[in-house]
Scaffold this motif. Structure first.
Motif, short mmCIF file in Angstrom:
data_model
loop_
_atom_site.label_atom_id
_atom_site.label_comp_id
_atom_site.label_asym_id
_atom_site.label_seq_id
_atom_site.Cartn_x
_atom_site.Cartn_y
_atom_site.Cartn_z
N THR A 1 10.03 15.08 12.50
CA THR A 1 9.75 16.45 12.08
C THR A 1 9.27 17.30 13.25
N PHE A 2 8.35 16.75 14.05
CA PHE A 2 7.77 17.52 15.15
C PHE A 2 8.83 17.92 16.18
N TYR A 3 9.55 16.94 16.70
CA TYR A 3 10.54 17.25 17.75
C TYR A 3 11.66 18.14 17.21
N SER A 4 12.07 17.89 15.97
CA SER A 4 13.14 18.73 15.39
C SER A 4 12.65 20.15 15.16
N ALA A 5 11.39 20.29 14.73
CA ALA A 5 10.84 21.62 14.48
C ALA A 5 10.74 22.43 15.77
N VAL A 6 10.27 21.79 16.84
CA VAL A 6 10.16 22.50 18.12
C VAL A 6 11.55 22.93 18.61
N GLY A 7 12.49 22.00 18.58
CA GLY A 7 13.85 22.32 19.04
C GLY A 7 14.51 23.38 18.17
N SER A 8 14.29 23.29 16.85
CA SER A 8 14.89 24.27 15.94
C SER A 8 14.30 25.66 16.14
N LEU A 9 12.99 25.71 16.41
CA LEU A 9 12.35 27.02 16.63
C LEU A 9 12.90 27.68 17.89
N ILE A 10 13.07 26.89 18.96
CA ILE A 10 13.60 27.46 20.20
C ILE A 10 15.06 27.91 20.04
N TRP A 11 15.89 27.00 19.54
CA TRP A 11 17.31 27.32 19.40
C TRP A 11 17.54 28.38 18.32
N GLY A 12 16.76 28.33 17.25
CA GLY A 12 16.88 29.33 16.19
C GLY A 12 16.51 30.72 16.69
N THR A 13 15.51 30.79 17.58
CA THR A 13 15.13 32.09 18.15
C THR A 13 16.24 32.65 19.03
N VAL A 14 16.85 31.77 19.83
CA VAL A 14 17.97 32.21 20.67
C VAL A 14 19.12 32.71 19.80
N LEU A 15 19.40 31.98 18.71
CA LEU A 15 20.49 32.40 17.81
C LEU A 15 20.18 33.75 17.16
N ALA A 16 18.91 33.95 16.77
CA ALA A 16 18.53 35.22 16.15
C ALA A 16 18.73 36.37 17.14
N ALA A 17 18.37 36.13 18.40
CA ALA A 17 18.59 37.16 19.42
C ALA A 17 20.08 37.46 19.59
N MET A 18 20.89 36.40 19.54
CA MET A 18 22.34 36.61 19.62
C MET A 18 22.86 37.43 18.44
N ARG A 19 22.30 37.16 17.24
CA ARG A 19 22.78 37.84 16.03
C ARG A 19 22.53 39.34 16.06
N VAL A 20 21.50 39.77 16.82
CA VAL A 20 21.21 41.22 16.88
C VAL A 20 21.54 41.78 18.26
N SER A 21 22.22 40.98 19.07
CA SER A 21 22.54 41.43 20.42
C SER A 21 23.56 42.57 20.41
N PRO A 22 23.50 43.47 21.39
CA PRO A 22 24.51 44.53 21.47
C PRO A 22 25.84 44.02 22.02
N VAL A 23 25.89 42.76 22.48
CA VAL A 23 27.12 42.19 23.04
C VAL A 23 27.95 41.57 21.91
N PRO A 24 29.15 42.07 21.64
CA PRO A 24 29.94 41.57 20.50
C PRO A 24 30.22 40.06 20.55
N VAL A 25 30.47 39.52 21.75
CA VAL A 25 30.78 38.09 21.86
C VAL A 25 29.59 37.25 21.42
N MET A 26 28.38 37.65 21.81
CA MET A 26 27.19 36.90 21.44
C MET A 26 26.94 37.01 19.93
N ARG A 27 27.14 38.20 19.37
CA ARG A 27 26.97 38.35 17.92
C ARG A 27 27.97 37.48 17.18
N ALA A 28 29.20 37.46 17.67
CA ALA A 28 30.24 36.66 17.00
C ALA A 28 29.91 35.17 17.08
#
Length: 225
Positions: free
Chosen positions: A23-50
Motif C-alpha cells: 500500500t505504501f509504495y503503491s500510494a507514493v508512486g500513484s500520487l506522483i504519477w497521478g499528479t503528472v497525469l492530472a497536469a497533462m489532462r489540463v495542459s494547453p498542449v493537445p498531445v499531452m492532453r490526448a
C-alpha cells in the motif's frame, strides 16, 4: 474461537506487513504519477492532453487483476523484466511488479480526483498568473495544484482505502500478502468463517484509522470559498 491460529506456522503479522508495504509504495508512486497525469489532462498542449485522456480511460476501465497478471506474465516472464533485481528472489520481483501494476491502475483515480480539485480553483487565478508571465508549469505547480490538493483530501483518502483493499489482488502472482495467507489457512484449517473474520478485522484495523485521520485533515485544510 481462534484456536486454529498458530503464529509459528502462519506468519500473520508478516503477511499484513507486506500488505502495508504494498500500500505504501503503491500510494507514493500513484500520487506522483497521478499528479503528472492530472497536469497533462489540463495542459494547453493537445498531445499531452490526448495522452493523459487515453491513459486514464484505458487503464481505469481495465480490470486490476488483468494488469497485475500482465505485469507478471508479460513484463517478467515474456520480456524478462526483473524490476531492478537479479531475478534470484522471485518474491522480491513479484512484489515490485505488483507495485508497478497498482501504480498503473491507481494513478488514474488519483488523476481524476485531482482534476476535480483543479476545477474548484477559480479560473481567474490562473489567468492572473499567466498575465504576470508565469509559464504553465509554475501556474499549475505553485497556484493550482496546492489548492486542488486541499480540496480533494477526502477523495484521495477513499482512493487510498480502496488501494489497501485492492492489494489482495497481488496474491494472484504469488506475493505473500494477507489474502494469500488467508487462502492457505482456509485450505489447511477448513474454518472459513473464523479465518475470514480474522482477516476482515485486520483490514478494518488498517483502513479505519486512515479514513478517520484523513477525514480530520480534510476538514482542517479545506479551502473556504
Amino acid at each position: 474461537m481462534f484456536d486454529f491460529l498458530d503464529l509459528e506456522q502462519y506468519d500473520l503479522f508478516g503477511a499484513f506487513w507486506t500488505t502495508v508495504q504494498l500500500t505504501f509504495y503503491s500510494a507514493v508512486g500513484s500520487l506522483i504519477w497521478g499528479t503528472v497525469l492530472a497536469a497533462m489532462r489540463v495542459s494547453p498542449v493537445p498531445v499531452m492532453r490526448a495522452f493523459g485522456t487515453a491513459y486514464v480511460n484505458i487503464f481505469r476501465n481495465t480490470p486490476l487483476t488483468l494488469i497485475i497478471v500482465f505485469c507478471s506474465l508479460g513484463l517478467n516472464q515474456t520480456l524478462g523484466m526483473k524490476m531492478f533485481t537479479d531475478g534470484s528472489d522471485p518474491s522480491q520481483t513479484g512484489f515490485r511488479l505488483a507495485v508497478l501494476g497498482f501504480i498503473v491502475y491507481t494513478s488514474t483515480f488519483v488523476c481524476e480526483s485531482l482534476r476535480s480539485g483543479i476545477n474548484t480553483v477559480p479560473v481567474g487565478q490562473a489567468e492572473a498568473a499567466r498575465a504576470l508571465g508565469l509559464p504553465f508549469t509554475q501556474v499549475i505547480g505553485l497556484i493550482v495544484l496546492p489548492q486542488a490538493f486541499r480540496a480533494v483530501v477526502a477523495p484521495l483518502a477513499n482512493v487510498l482505502i480502496a488501494l489497501t483493499k485492492n492489494t489482495t489482488v497481488a496474491s494472484v502472482i504469488g506475493v505473500a500478502e494477507a489474502s494469500l495467507l488467508m487462502k492457505e489457512m482456509i485450505e489447511n484449517e477448513a474454518q472459513l468463517i473464523p479465518i475470514a473474520l480474522l482477516f476482515a478485522l485486520g483490514f478494518i484495523i488498517l483502513t479505519l484509522p486512515t479514513g478517520l485521520i484523513l477525514g480530520w485533515v480534510a476538514n482542517r485544510v479545506a479551502v473556504k470559498r
